[in-house]
Design a protein around this motif. Structure first.
Motif, PDB file in Angstrom:
ATOM      1  N   ASN A   1       0.817  -1.207   0.000  1.00 45.69           N
ATOM      2  CA  ASN A   1       0.000   0.000   0.000  1.00 45.69           C
ATOM      3  C   ASN A   1       0.860   1.272   0.000  1.00 45.69           C
ATOM      4  OD1 ASN A   1      -2.508   1.298  -0.116  1.00 45.69           O
ATOM      5  ND2 ASN A   1      -2.528   1.616   2.109  1.00 45.69           N
ATOM      6  N   THR A   2       1.991   1.207  -0.666  1.00 46.82           N
ATOM      7  CA  THR A   2       2.846   2.389  -0.813  1.00 46.82           C
ATOM      8  C   THR A   2       3.694   2.214  -2.070  1.00 46.82           C
ATOM      9  OG1 THR A   2       4.427   3.851   0.305  1.00 46.82           O
ATOM     10  CG2 THR A   2       4.817   1.480   0.504  1.00 46.82           C
ATOM     11  N   GLU A   3       4.224   3.313  -2.572  1.00 41.30           N
ATOM     12  CA  GLU A   3       5.048   3.267  -3.758  1.00 41.30           C
ATOM     13  C   GLU A   3       6.382   3.951  -3.501  1.00 41.30           C
ATOM     14  OE1 GLU A   3       2.875   5.032  -6.926  1.00 41.30           O
ATOM     15  OE2 GLU A   3       1.414   3.398  -7.090  1.00 41.30           O
ATOM     16  N   LEU A   4       7.369   3.648  -4.336  1.00 41.81           N
ATOM     17  CA  LEU A   4       8.655   4.320  -4.263  1.00 41.81           C
ATOM     18  C   LEU A   4       8.570   5.594  -5.092  1.00 41.81           C
ATOM     19  CD1 LEU A   4      11.043   1.247  -4.677  1.00 41.81           C
ATOM     20  CD2 LEU A   4      10.198   2.302  -2.572  1.00 41.81           C
ATOM     21  N   GLY A   5       8.740   6.750  -4.423  1.00 39.30           N
ATOM     22  CA  GLY A   5       8.423   8.015  -5.069  1.00 39.30           C
ATOM     23  C   GLY A   5       9.580   8.844  -5.564  1.00 39.30           C
ATOM     24  N   LEU A   6      10.823   8.405  -5.377  1.00 38.68           N
ATOM     25  CA  LEU A   6      11.963   9.205  -5.802  1.00 38.68           C
ATOM     26  C   LEU A   6      12.141   9.146  -7.317  1.00 38.68           C
ATOM     27  CD1 LEU A   6      14.671   8.293  -3.127  1.00 38.68           C
ATOM     28  CD2 LEU A   6      13.143  10.265  -3.151  1.00 38.68           C
ATOM     29  N   ASN A   7      12.477  10.295  -7.914  1.00 38.17           N
ATOM     30  CA  ASN A   7      12.821  10.288  -9.323  1.00 38.17           C
ATOM     31  C   ASN A   7      14.314  10.019  -9.491  1.00 38.17           C
ATOM     32  OD1 ASN A   7      14.237  12.751  -9.008  1.00 38.17           O
ATOM     33  ND2 ASN A   7      12.378  13.945  -9.409  1.00 38.17           N
ATOM     34  N   LYS A   8      14.795  10.016 -10.716  1.00 43.80           N
ATOM     35  CA  LYS A   8      16.185   9.635 -10.991  1.00 43.80           C
ATOM     36  C   LYS A   8      17.170  10.561 -10.292  1.00 43.80           C
ATOM     37  CE  LYS A   8      18.986   8.019 -14.910  1.00 43.80           C
ATOM     38  NZ  LYS A   8      18.993   7.856 -16.392  1.00 43.80           N
ATOM     39  N   ALA A   9      16.943  11.856 -10.383  1.00 43.77           N
ATOM     40  CA  ALA A   9      17.849  12.814  -9.734  1.00 43.77           C
ATOM     41  C   ALA A   9      17.827  12.645  -8.226  1.00 43.77           C
ATOM     42  CB  ALA A   9      17.466  14.233 -10.116  1.00 43.77           C
ATOM     43  N   GLU A  10      16.649  12.462  -7.659  1.00 46.46           N
ATOM     44  CA  GLU A  10      16.525  12.324  -6.200  1.00 46.46           C
ATOM     45  C   GLU A  10      17.185  11.049  -5.698  1.00 46.46           C
ATOM     46  OE1 GLU A  10      12.298  14.763  -5.687  1.00 46.46           O
ATOM     47  OE2 GLU A  10      12.300  12.599  -6.067  1.00 46.46           O
ATOM     48  N   ARG A  11      17.110   9.984  -6.494  1.00 44.27           N
ATOM     49  CA  ARG A  11      17.784   8.751  -6.079  1.00 44.27           C
ATOM     50  C   ARG A  11      19.299   8.961  -6.002  1.00 44.27           C
ATOM     51  NH1 ARG A  11      13.651   6.365  -9.290  1.00 44.27           N
ATOM     52  NH2 ARG A  11      14.991   6.367 -11.144  1.00 44.27           N
ATOM     53  N   LEU A  12      19.854   9.706  -6.956  1.00 42.70           N
ATOM     54  CA  LEU A  12      21.292   9.998  -6.925  1.00 42.70           C
ATOM     55  C   LEU A  12      21.648  10.872  -5.732  1.00 42.70           C
ATOM     56  CD1 LEU A  12      21.881  10.678 -10.736  1.00 42.70           C
ATOM     57  CD2 LEU A  12      22.777   8.744  -9.426  1.00 42.70           C
ATOM     58  N   ILE A  13      20.820  11.864  -5.450  1.00 40.11           N
ATOM     59  CA  ILE A  13      21.072  12.777  -4.331  1.00 40.11           C
ATOM     60  C   ILE A  13      21.046  12.030  -3.000  1.00 40.11           C
ATOM     61  CG2 ILE A  13      20.115  14.722  -3.027  1.00 40.11           C
ATOM     62  CD1 ILE A  13      19.126  15.832  -5.751  1.00 40.11           C
ATOM     63  N   ALA A  14      20.090  11.111  -2.865  1.00 42.57           N
ATOM     64  CA  ALA A  14      19.890  10.415  -1.590  1.00 42.57           C
ATOM     65  C   ALA A  14      20.771   9.186  -1.428  1.00 42.57           C
ATOM     66  CB  ALA A  14      18.423  10.009  -1.460  1.00 42.57           C
ATOM     67  N   GLY A  15      21.577   8.859  -2.420  1.00 38.58           N
ATOM     68  CA  GLY A  15      22.399   7.661  -2.344  1.00 38.58           C
ATOM     69  C   GLY A  15      21.619   6.386  -2.572  1.00 38.58           C
ATOM     70  N   GLU A  16      20.468   6.498  -3.208  1.00 42.88           N
ATOM     71  CA  GLU A  16      19.607   5.346  -3.449  1.00 42.88           C
ATOM     72  C   GLU A  16      19.978   4.609  -4.731  1.00 42.88           C
ATOM     73  OE1 GLU A  16      16.432   2.581  -3.244  1.00 42.88           O
ATOM     74  OE2 GLU A  16      17.511   3.753  -1.756  1.00 42.88           O
ATOM     75  N   SER A  17      20.795   5.248  -5.579  1.00 41.16           N
ATOM     76  CA  SER A  17      21.127   4.627  -6.851  1.00 41.16           C
ATOM     77  C   SER A  17      22.497   5.102  -7.315  1.00 41.16           C
ATOM     78  CB  SER A  17      20.061   4.969  -7.907  1.00 41.16           C
ATOM     79  OG  SER A  17      20.270   4.238  -9.094  1.00 41.16           O
ATOM     80  N   ALA A  18      23.144   4.258  -8.119  1.00 41.65           N
ATOM     81  CA  ALA A  18      24.448   4.574  -8.705  1.00 41.65           C
ATOM     82  C   ALA A  18      24.743   3.526  -9.769  1.00 41.65           C
ATOM     83  CB  ALA A  18      25.550   4.573  -7.641  1.00 41.65           C
ATOM     84  N   MET A  19      25.780   3.764 -10.569  1.00 41.21           N
ATOM     85  CA  MET A  19      26.218   2.739 -11.515  1.00 41.21           C
ATOM     86  C   MET A  19      26.830   1.579 -10.729  1.00 41.21           C
ATOM     87  SD  MET A  19      27.944   4.647 -14.788  1.00 41.21           S
ATOM     88  CE  MET A  19      28.767   5.970 -13.901  1.00 41.21           C
ATOM     89  N   THR A  20      26.222   0.407 -10.849  1.00 37.07           N
ATOM     90  CA  THR A  20      26.715  -0.742 -10.102  1.00 37.07           C
ATOM     91  C   THR A  20      27.217  -1.869 -10.996  1.00 37.07           C
ATOM     92  OG1 THR A  20      24.484  -1.702 -10.023  1.00 37.07           O
ATOM     93  CG2 THR A  20      25.135  -0.274  -8.183  1.00 37.07           C
ATOM     94  N   HIS A  21      26.937  -1.786 -12.296  1.00 34.46           N
ATOM     95  CA  HIS A  21      27.274  -2.914 -13.159  1.00 34.46           C
ATOM     96  C   HIS A  21      27.391  -2.439 -14.600  1.00 34.46           C
ATOM     97  CE1 HIS A  21      27.750  -7.034 -14.305  1.00 34.46           C
ATOM     98  NE2 HIS A  21      26.593  -7.126 -14.931  1.00 34.46           N
ATOM     99  N   ALA A  22      28.268  -3.095 -15.348  1.00 31.87           N
ATOM    100  CA  ALA A  22      28.455  -2.807 -16.770  1.00 31.87           C
ATOM    101  C   ALA A  22      27.959  -3.978 -17.600  1.00 31.87           C
ATOM    102  CB  ALA A  22      29.933  -2.551 -17.063  1.00 31.87           C
ATOM    103  N   MET A  23      27.224  -3.680 -18.651  1.00 29.62           N
ATOM    104  CA  MET A  23      26.745  -4.707 -19.571  1.00 29.62           C
ATOM    105  C   MET A  23      26.855  -4.176 -20.999  1.00 29.62           C
ATOM    106  SD  MET A  23      23.481  -6.302 -17.472  1.00 29.62           S
ATOM    107  CE  MET A  23      22.712  -4.731 -17.047  1.00 29.62           C
ATOM    108  N   THR A  24      26.365  -4.953 -21.953  1.00 24.57           N
ATOM    109  CA  THR A  24      26.466  -4.568 -23.358  1.00 24.57           C
ATOM    110  C   THR A  24      25.096  -4.606 -24.011  1.00 24.57           C
ATOM    111  OG1 THR A  24      28.677  -5.561 -23.464  1.00 24.57           O
ATOM    112  CG2 THR A  24      27.621  -5.036 -25.542  1.00 24.57           C
ATOM    113  N   LEU A  25      24.757  -3.541 -24.717  1.00 25.94           N
ATOM    114  CA  LEU A  25      23.518  -3.476 -25.494  1.00 25.94           C
ATOM    115  C   LEU A  25      23.784  -4.003 -26.897  1.00 25.94           C
ATOM    116  CD1 LEU A  25      22.343   0.050 -24.362  1.00 25.94           C
ATOM    117  CD2 LEU A  25      21.098  -2.072 -23.957  1.00 25.94           C
ATOM    118  N   ASN A  26      23.000  -5.011 -27.305  1.00 25.72           N
ATOM    119  CA  ASN A  26      23.214  -5.653 -28.605  1.00 25.72           C
ATOM    120  C   ASN A  26      22.017  -5.558 -29.528  1.00 25.72           C
ATOM    121  OD1 ASN A  26      25.197  -6.948 -26.692  1.00 25.72           O
ATOM    122  ND2 ASN A  26      25.860  -7.874 -28.623  1.00 25.72           N
ATOM    123  N   GLY A  27      20.871  -5.114 -29.030  1.00 27.98           N
ATOM    124  CA  GLY A  27      19.686  -5.039 -29.879  1.00 27.98           C
ATOM    125  C   GLY A  27      18.639  -4.128 -29.291  1.00 27.98           C
ATOM    126  N   VAL A  28      17.734  -3.663 -30.145  1.00 30.33           N
ATOM    127  CA  VAL A  28      16.647  -2.793 -29.696  1.00 30.33           C
ATOM    128  C   VAL A  28      15.389  -3.137 -30.482  1.00 30.33           C
ATOM    129  CG1 VAL A  28      17.354  -0.970 -31.324  1.00 30.33           C
ATOM    130  CG2 VAL A  28      15.920  -0.383 -29.351  1.00 30.33           C
TER     131      VAL A  28
END
Length: 416
Positions: free
Chosen positions: A317-344
């Motif tokens: 009964n709740t949602e995660l409300g931070l946007n991309k910028a706010e997650r970076l500001i709050a330490g909620e998100s960062a680059m954690t892994h590298a992968m390769t894009l091969n198709g779209v």
């Protein structure tokens, strides 16, 4: 193999499980079998896989691998030296200052950034896997990292002590040299002695038709320059960091792997610009390295990355409300892994989902392949390495700017 799949029908996928239905996975798309303990090194994600495929096509090989351990070894050596140089340079700062504390937090690790791999290949080149195959410790590097990290922290306090005594730069640097000999010795014992950048070897193989080929007198540097033939220095990192102004160049304070090497550089752009460059590269059959926060809204077994994967509102009964910028500001998100894009997969001219080659082995995803929704990419993709041929002159010219310096502890300083 890079793919663009067009779909002009108006339909969109309704659930995460539908994501696997359109992006095709063929026999050509079998990922290497790699133990979960031996996640493919960042150097491999950034360079080796696409270039190995290039060599296989050029020389008609059934299979080919570049040595992961070769760059891994020299990266450890260079990171250790860079760390000790930073310790000497910050000797007058308190040991509990934020900069020194951040340096001591992770003297070396297995992650990296694009400019770091450029530093390595320009200084050391590359070698075939058979010349310097992966050892047990390369595939299970945690113990080595713990040992080397402990020694580097010990050496850091010793160097600070020498500097506090007012000893000459020559004395301090000589002490650092002895410390580096110790680190190098540990790495040689764990991984075996690597080829030197100017050490000559012969590359021999049979092609698909059974014809024997022999190329004598090669060195790791000449092999990269003349046979891999990849203009690594021309490529650069686009980032999407909505905390900061787009169209600006950024770097990170005291972040690198090679002392005096090419600095970390990021061109900050909006996601539409980043995705347009990626799609253009995929259309030309160029796989694209990207950095993301892989642990968010993802299922490694299913190989799905989708912002709708979990319904927190239904369960809690709740949602995660931070946007991309706010997650970076709050330490909620960062680059954690590298992968390769091969198709779209494109619907009505818009990207809908992306085909991702991960490095966690065939037991994850579809034989090692993942599917990422476009919405997930918008929220959790932070970086893509591109060629200047696939961006506008305006974007490429950002590299000429004086970079804005981010602190060492900034999320953009994370090593994927």
């Amino acid at each position: 193999m890079a793919r663009v799949e067009q779909d002009d029908s108006p339909r969109l996928e309704k659930s995460a499980y539908d994501l696997l239905s359109n992006l095709s996975f063929t026999d050509e798309d079998t990922a290497p079998e790699i133990s979960l303990k031996s996640v493919k090194r960042w150097e491999e994600e950034l360079l080796s896989e696409p270039k190995a495929l290039y060599l296989m096509k050029k020389y008609k090989l059934d299979n080919f691998e570049l040595s992961q351990q070769y760059l891994f070894f020299w990266d450890k050596v260079e990171k250790a030296n860079f760390f000790l140089e930073q310790i000497i340079d910050t000797a007058n700062e308190p040991v509990d200052s934020r900069v020194v504390a951040e340096l001591l937090k992770a003297p070396i690790n297995d992650g990296g950034q694009w400019d770091m791999v450029v530093n390595l290949v320009e200084r050391y080149g590359v070698v075939p896997q058979k010349l310097y195959p992966d050892s047990y410790n390369a595939m299970n590097s945690r113990g080595v990292d713990v040992l080397v990290t402990s020694k580097l922290r010990e050496f850091a306090l010793q160097l600070r002590g020498l500097s506090a005594q007012g000893l000459s730069t020559h004395v301090v640097e000589r002490a650092k040299g002895k410390m580096m000999n110790t680190i190098y010795g540990i790495l040689v014992i764990c991984f075996g002695p690597p080829p030197k950048p100017d050490e000559r070897f012969t590359w021999e193989f049979r092609d698909k038709l059974g014809k024997f080929h022999s190329y004598p007198g090669l060195t790791p540097l000449s092999f990269f320059k003349d046979y891999v033939g990849y203009n690594a220095p021309a490529h650069f990192s686009l980032i999407n960091d909505p905390r900061h102004e787009y169209g600006k160049l950024y770097t990170v304070y005291r972040l690198n792997n090679v002392a005096g090497g090419r600095p970390i550089s990021y061109v900050n752009v909006d996601m539409e610009t980043m995705k347009a460059a990626i799609i253009a590269m995929i259309k030309k059959d160029h796989p694209v390295f990207f950095g993301c926060d892989v642990g968010k809204f993802s299922d490694s077994k299913l190989g799905i990355m989708d912002t709708k994967l979990f319904d927190y509102s239904l369960a809690f009964n709740t949602e995660l409300g931070l946007n991309k910028a706010e997650r970076l500001i709050a330490g909620e998100s960062a680059m954690t892994h590298a992968m390769t894009l091969n198709g779209v997969h494109i619907v009505d001219g818009q990207s809908v989902k992306w085909k991702v080659q991960n490095s966690w082995g065939e037991g994850n995803g579809e034989n090692g392949w993942f599917v990422m929704t476009d919405e997930w990419m918008d929220e959790y993709c932070y970086q893509a390495v591109v060629s200047p041929d696939f961006v506008s002159k305006e974007i490429a010219d950002v590299l000429k700017q004086e970079p804005i310096v981010l602190p060492l502890w900034d999320p953009m300083g994370a090593l994927a």
